[in-house]
Design a protein around this motif. Sequence first.
Motif, short mmCIF file in Angstrom:
data_model
loop_
_atom_site.label_atom_id
_atom_site.label_comp_id
_atom_site.label_asym_id
_atom_site.label_seq_id
_atom_site.Cartn_x
_atom_site.Cartn_y
_atom_site.Cartn_z
N ALA A 1 -2.70 14.96 -18.33
CA ALA A 1 -1.38 14.36 -18.49
C ALA A 1 -0.70 14.19 -17.14
CB ALA A 1 -0.53 15.24 -19.40
N GLY A 2 0.08 13.12 -17.04
CA GLY A 2 0.85 12.87 -15.83
C GLY A 2 0.22 11.84 -14.92
N ASP A 3 1.06 11.11 -14.20
CA ASP A 3 0.58 10.10 -13.27
C ASP A 3 -0.16 10.72 -12.09
OD1 ASP A 3 1.42 7.67 -14.45
OD2 ASP A 3 3.46 7.99 -13.75
N VAL A 4 -1.22 10.07 -11.68
CA VAL A 4 -1.92 10.41 -10.44
C VAL A 4 -1.51 9.36 -9.41
CG1 VAL A 4 -4.16 10.68 -9.32
CG2 VAL A 4 -3.83 11.47 -11.67
N VAL A 5 -0.99 9.81 -8.28
CA VAL A 5 -0.42 8.88 -7.31
C VAL A 5 -1.07 9.03 -5.94
CG1 VAL A 5 1.80 8.81 -8.51
CG2 VAL A 5 1.45 10.48 -6.68
N VAL A 6 -0.98 7.96 -5.16
CA VAL A 6 -1.38 8.00 -3.76
C VAL A 6 -0.09 8.10 -2.96
CG1 VAL A 6 -2.51 6.78 -1.87
CG2 VAL A 6 -3.40 6.57 -4.20
N PHE A 7 0.05 9.17 -2.20
CA PHE A 7 1.25 9.33 -1.38
C PHE A 7 0.86 9.70 0.04
CE2 PHE A 7 0.50 13.49 -3.31
CZ PHE A 7 0.68 14.38 -2.26
N ASP A 8 1.76 9.38 0.95
CA ASP A 8 1.49 9.60 2.37
C ASP A 8 2.73 10.18 3.04
OD1 ASP A 8 0.45 9.65 4.88
OD2 ASP A 8 0.12 7.50 5.06
N PRO A 9 2.80 11.51 3.17
CA PRO A 9 3.93 12.11 3.89
C PRO A 9 3.98 11.58 5.32
CG PRO A 9 2.70 13.78 2.70
CD PRO A 9 1.88 12.51 2.64
N LEU A 10 5.14 11.23 5.77
CA LEU A 10 5.28 10.61 7.09
C LEU A 10 4.99 11.62 8.19
CD1 LEU A 10 8.54 8.54 6.46
CD2 LEU A 10 6.16 7.83 6.18
N ASN A 11 4.21 11.16 9.18
CA ASN A 11 3.98 11.92 10.42
C ASN A 11 3.32 13.29 10.21
OD1 ASN A 11 5.32 9.87 11.94
ND2 ASN A 11 7.29 10.75 11.34
#
Length: 217
Positions: free
Chosen positions: A78-88
């Motif tokens: 359950a729940g969305d799987v996302v691509v994220f990129d914390p800055l720096n």
Amino acid sequence: MKGDRSGLFGPAAAVLVVALVAAAVVGAWPPLVAVESGSMAPEVERGDLVVVTATDRFPWGDVAGHTAPDAPTRLGDAGDVVVFDPLNDGRGPILHRVAFPVAAGDDWTDRADPSLLDGDCADIAACPAPHDGYITYGDANGEYDQSAGIAPVVREDWIRAKAVLSVPELGWFRLAADAAIARVGLLPTAVGFGGVAAATGGLGAMLLGRLRSETRV
């Protein structure tokens, strides 16, 4: 010579066209993400290829966490799987599942699964939440990203895309291409992979032709 060059670049150009069309449809670039670790196992393994879409494209609404009522099922849970990129942060994009949203100042450990925490709020750098965002985790990991120090609380604008589905093993080609680009550059890699594709296609056509000839006899 011109015929040879067109044969060399044809497959590479075809791959590029397919990628561009896919990007236009899903609204994300790149539209295909190669998985580099086992943090989302067993549903997504290292070397798999994940198809992603922009967060504002159909059929997505708001980001839905694992604990949300009627959370959608994505990649086996359950729940969305996302691509994220914390800055720096120097680590590059991360493909992980959203656990739940938080607001700035929240002691989010009150809503967390104790088995995914290493201590209480006072022991975790990302607690209280420094800003609005999301708590995330890898399905195969033993802690929330924010508890393990993998990522800070994930801001909405750090999320690049949502995962749709995964295709086993096809990510190895993408990983090999990325490694080659990092080592020798984009153009030599395109030429090399295009040559391999052309040679493979030519060999396949030759074998198919021979098979058809033998079949007719």
